[in-house]
Motif scaffolding. Sequence first.
Motif, PDB file in Angstrom:
ATOM      1  N   LEU A 116     -12.827 -14.240  -2.555  1.00 20.28           N
ATOM      2  CA  LEU A 116     -12.528 -13.792  -1.190  1.00 20.28           C
ATOM      3  C   LEU A 116     -13.465 -12.678  -0.715  1.00 20.28           C
ATOM      4  O   LEU A 116     -13.572 -12.448   0.501  1.00 20.28           O
ATOM      5  CB  LEU A 116     -11.086 -13.279  -1.109  1.00 20.28           C
ATOM      6  N   ALA A 117     -14.126 -12.020  -1.628  1.00 17.29           N
ATOM      7  CA  ALA A 117     -15.028 -10.926  -1.241  1.00 17.29           C
ATOM      8  C   ALA A 117     -16.312 -11.526  -0.668  1.00 17.29           C
ATOM      9  O   ALA A 117     -17.409 -11.377  -1.216  1.00 17.29           O
ATOM     10  CB  ALA A 117     -15.327 -10.039  -2.450  1.00 17.29           C
ATOM     11  N   HIS A 118     -16.142 -12.190   0.439  1.00 23.49           N
ATOM     12  CA  HIS A 118     -17.215 -12.970   1.071  1.00 23.49           C
ATOM     13  C   HIS A 118     -17.072 -12.800   2.585  1.00 23.49           C
ATOM     14  O   HIS A 118     -15.971 -12.632   3.095  1.00 23.49           O
ATOM     15  CB  HIS A 118     -17.008 -14.440   0.646  1.00 23.49           C
ATOM     16  N   PRO A 119     -18.192 -12.811   3.311  1.00 21.87           N
ATOM     17  CA  PRO A 119     -18.122 -12.571   4.766  1.00 21.87           C
ATOM     18  C   PRO A 119     -17.155 -13.492   5.513  1.00 21.87           C
ATOM     19  O   PRO A 119     -16.550 -13.061   6.497  1.00 21.87           O
ATOM     20  CB  PRO A 119     -19.572 -12.761   5.221  1.00 21.87           C
ATOM     21  N   ARG A 120     -16.984 -14.713   5.046  1.00 23.77           N
ATOM     22  CA  ARG A 120     -16.035 -15.633   5.696  1.00 23.77           C
ATOM     23  C   ARG A 120     -14.827 -15.897   4.797  1.00 23.77           C
ATOM     24  O   ARG A 120     -14.079 -16.854   4.997  1.00 23.77           O
ATOM     25  CB  ARG A 120     -16.736 -16.959   6.066  1.00 23.77           C
ATOM     26  N   ARG A 121     -14.682 -15.044   3.778  1.00 30.49           N
ATOM     27  CA  ARG A 121     -13.559 -15.154   2.844  1.00 30.49           C
ATOM     28  C   ARG A 121     -13.525 -16.503   2.143  1.00 30.49           C
ATOM     29  O   ARG A 121     -12.445 -17.073   1.910  1.00 30.49           O
ATOM     30  CB  ARG A 121     -12.230 -14.906   3.585  1.00 30.49           C
ATOM     31  N   PHE A 122     -14.690 -17.005   1.794  1.00 28.99           N
ATOM     32  CA  PHE A 122     -14.734 -18.294   1.109  1.00 28.99           C
ATOM     33  C   PHE A 122     -15.944 -18.380   0.181  1.00 28.99           C
ATOM     34  O   PHE A 122     -16.840 -19.197   0.360  1.00 28.99           O
ATOM     35  CB  PHE A 122     -14.752 -19.440   2.131  1.00 28.99           C
ATOM     36  N   GLY A 123     -15.928 -17.510  -0.832  1.00 26.86           N
ATOM     37  CA  GLY A 123     -17.017 -17.506  -1.796  1.00 26.86           C
ATOM     38  C   GLY A 123     -16.888 -18.645  -2.794  1.00 26.86           C
ATOM     39  O   GLY A 123     -15.949 -19.453  -2.729  1.00 26.86           O
TER      40      GLY A 123
END
Length: 228
Positions: A116-123
């Motif tokens: 989730l630690a991703h700009p679009r919450r989809f790593g």
Amino acid sequence: MRIDIPHSWPRTEADAIAIQDRLRGLVDRVGPGPREPRLVAGLDVAYAEDSNRVAAAVVVLDARTLEVVERATAVGDATFPYVPGLFAFRELPVLVEALTRLESVPELLLCDGQGLAHPRRFGLACHLGVLTGIAAAGVAKTTFVGDYDAAALGPRRGAGVPLVDGGETVGRALRTRDGVKPVYVSTGHGIDLDTACRHVLALAPRYRLPQTTRLADRLSRDVLRAAR
DNA sequence: GCGACAG
DNA sequence: ATCTTGTCGC
């Protein structure tokens, strides 16, 4: 194990982002996930220096003894360039191929990267979790998005502070070794952050990175070297 | 506009 | 990710 991909591999950034936006809603951020898993898998991909050749490795460990239960690999060519935020599309094809060759079914997937630690919450960990339906978490060596209070992070193994992005807790900076730079754990799918961190600590009794990712990293490099 | 940016 | 030996420290 069998894996159905609900989309084709994109060739453009716009298509890749559209897929992330569509699958994001399928992520289970709650879990709680496996309490006492027996089989935990580590995944990693190695890259050739002068070509698009990539090698993926999946190493399944007995969560209690950390003994290797099974290993699966796959070699291929990356079809997507490295673009921060779209990293998963570079590694997923070959990772899925390796997972398909797995006989056992792990209860938890530990990925080398973010959830989730991703700009679009989809790593990567979210994407892999949604594709397989298996609980997944990301263990990254550096942060991608988000900040944490380094001064509040205790120096001892086990200490952790929230990783916050846009006012939302997206993961945790977790110390796995005394006085050593922490790893960044984030939920991928079907598991909560506390449970994910508990498993990461159990899988990293001696080194900074969990044994799962260490072994997968070594195996993927060996396979890549043997494949060229 | 400029820099940063999982692996 | 990858290019890369030794070396300082516990």
